[in-house]
Enzyme design. Structure first.
Site, PDB file in Angstrom:
ATOM      1  N   GLU A 124     -19.750 -13.238 -34.211  1.00  0.00           N
ATOM      2  CA  GLU A 124     -20.451 -13.089 -35.484  1.00  0.00           C
ATOM      3  C   GLU A 124     -21.670 -14.008 -35.557  1.00  0.00           C
ATOM      4  OE1 GLU A 124     -15.993 -12.701 -36.560  1.00  0.00           O
ATOM      5  OE2 GLU A 124     -17.228 -13.534 -34.954  1.00  0.00           O
ATOM      6  N   TRP A 153      -5.905  -1.818   6.281  1.00  0.00           N
ATOM      7  CA  TRP A 153      -5.998  -1.689   4.834  1.00  0.00           C
ATOM      8  C   TRP A 153      -5.462  -0.325   4.452  1.00  0.00           C
ATOM      9  CZ3 TRP A 153      -6.995  -5.935   2.199  1.00  0.00           C
ATOM     10  CH2 TRP A 153      -7.734  -6.963   2.787  1.00  0.00           C
ATOM     11  N   ASP A 183       0.154 -12.672   4.691  1.00  0.00           N
ATOM     12  CA  ASP A 183      -1.276 -12.357   4.595  1.00  0.00           C
ATOM     13  C   ASP A 183      -2.206 -13.560   4.520  1.00  0.00           C
ATOM     14  OD1 ASP A 183      -0.498  -9.697   4.511  1.00  0.00           O
ATOM     15  OD2 ASP A 183      -0.514  -9.600   2.322  1.00  0.00           O
ATOM     16  N   PRO A 221       6.837  -6.938  -3.359  1.00  0.00           N
ATOM     17  CA  PRO A 221       7.884  -6.228  -4.102  1.00  0.00           C
ATOM     18  C   PRO A 221       8.962  -7.128  -4.690  1.00  0.00           C
ATOM     19  CG  PRO A 221       8.059  -5.831  -1.727  1.00  0.00           C
ATOM     20  CD  PRO A 221       6.755  -6.499  -1.960  1.00  0.00           C
ATOM     21  N   ALA A 270       7.449  -8.838  -7.814  1.00  0.00           N
ATOM     22  CA  ALA A 270       7.256  -7.805  -8.833  1.00  0.00           C
ATOM     23  C   ALA A 270       8.595  -7.408  -9.447  1.00  0.00           C
ATOM     24  CB  ALA A 270       6.575  -6.584  -8.225  1.00  0.00           C
TER      25      ALA A 270
END
Length: 361
Positions: A56, A173, A203, A291, A294
């Protein structure tokens, strides 16, 4: 009754707000557009960084005297408290704004009440215009305020048959350069990026943002329960971005910059990890782990959005995107609402959120 001009102005404010993603935490992203008394554009702005002027204020500075008698369109209810900056509701009143239209009410108990202040000063106030779109653009901050933990976006890349690596463990990939570039955009919008020890071993990821101009580097977080996966010289330990290693309370490690957390049945307590990050000012998390990690987040009910990059590739064997998530039967499946499907290069980016339970009649 909102007009087409109202909707256009709020739409522009929502677009402006998005420009602050990744740089305003722990504050929300907010956009503001001001039309003068004749309905012509007078000013616009967005919240650019925490501690800096709010949307604002930027818009009012640009509008100047043309703000008097005009309309301000704001994606979030103007704040009503003095923090590192003054209350925006009072700034709008002092500028002589005649009408304020805001999309989403402020759930922050410290800042709410701006609409009441505006009404008490004789300003016409309207709420709810394009509320769904504005909420979607500010969902990370809104989730953090409502739940008291960071918003979690789980991202994965997989083949069309759901594999994130081949049988021999290779994964580079699966998806295209375009998809990988898009992931850097997600990193740039997050306060923290999380991976697990398995990803570090496999990785040696870097996790910093590349190719996004002006990006604020997110906190790199490694969940390394035993404190044994992150070795000296690991890419995640360089000075490209800050790094935090989460280890068990009883882990024997010489790592620096660690947070010690209670153990869970498998690994570390996800709620404790999110609480520790929240206390460090993290309001949005990009979960890039494998996995197992997750699965732990899904089992803890701590995944707010899923973004999957699906490549036109088949492997037939190899690791799946999600490991044990505490789901043993189809009736326990976590159902998702698909919110977007977009082609990214040759791949398909699918975005989904946990389905809301149907309301009881």
């Amino acid at each position: 009754m909102a007009t087409a001009a109202d909707a256009d102005a709020m739409g522009r404010a929502i677009q402006l707000a998005a420009r602050g993603l990744g740089s305003t935490s722990p504050n929300p992203v907010v956009g503001c557009v001001i039309l003068d008394a004749s309905g012509q554009p007078a000013g616009a702005g967005f919240h650019q960084r925490a501690g800096g002027p709010h949307a604002e204020v930027h818009a009012l500075r640009e509008a100047g005297e043309r703000a008097r008698g005009g309309t301000a369109y704001v994606t979030l209810e103007p704040c009503n408290h003095t923090g590192r900056t003054g209350p925006c509701a009072q700034a709008l009143v002092e500028a002589g704004i005649g009408r304020v239209v805001y999309a989403v009410g402020d759930p922050n108990a410290q800042a709410t009440g701006g609409a009441d202040t505006l009404c008490a000063a004789g300003v016409q106030v309207e709420q709810g215009l394009l509320a769904e779109q504005a909420e979607a653009g500010n969902i990370a901050w809104l989730t953090s305020v409502r739940l008291g933990r960071p918003h979690v976006l789980w991202k994965y890349a997989a083949t069309l048959d759901g594999r994130i690596a081949a049988q021999d463990g290779t994964s580079r990939w699966i998806t295209s350069p375009e998809s990988r570039a898009d992931v850097h955009r997600l990193r740039a919008e997050a306060d923290a990026v999380i991976v697990g020890s398995g990803t570090v071993r496999a990785d040696d990821p870097h996790l910093a943002v590349r190719g996004v101009e002006g990006a604020v580097q997110p906190l790199r977080v490694v969940v390394d329960t035993e404190g044994a996966a992150v070795k000296p010289g690991a890419r995640v330990l360089d000075d490209a971005a800050p790094t935090l290693i989460a280890v068990a309370e009883d882990a024997e490690t010489e790592l620096l910059d660690v947070v010690r957390l209670p153990r869970a049945a498998h690994g570390l307590s996800v709620p404790a990890l999110l609480e520790a990050l929240y206390q460090r000012g993290v309001r949005s998390v990009l979960l890039e782990g494998g996995p197992t990690l997750a699965g732990a987040f899904v089992a803890a009910g701590a995944v707010d959005k899923v973004v999957g990059y699906l490549a036109p590739v088949l492997l037939g064997a190899g690791r799946t995107a999600l490991a044990d998530a505490g789901i043993s039967t189809i009736t326990e499946a976590l159902r998702l609402d698909m919110t977007e499907t977009v082609r990214v290069g040759p791949d398909l980016r699918v975005t989904a959120t946990p389905a809301k339970a149907p309301k009881e009649r």
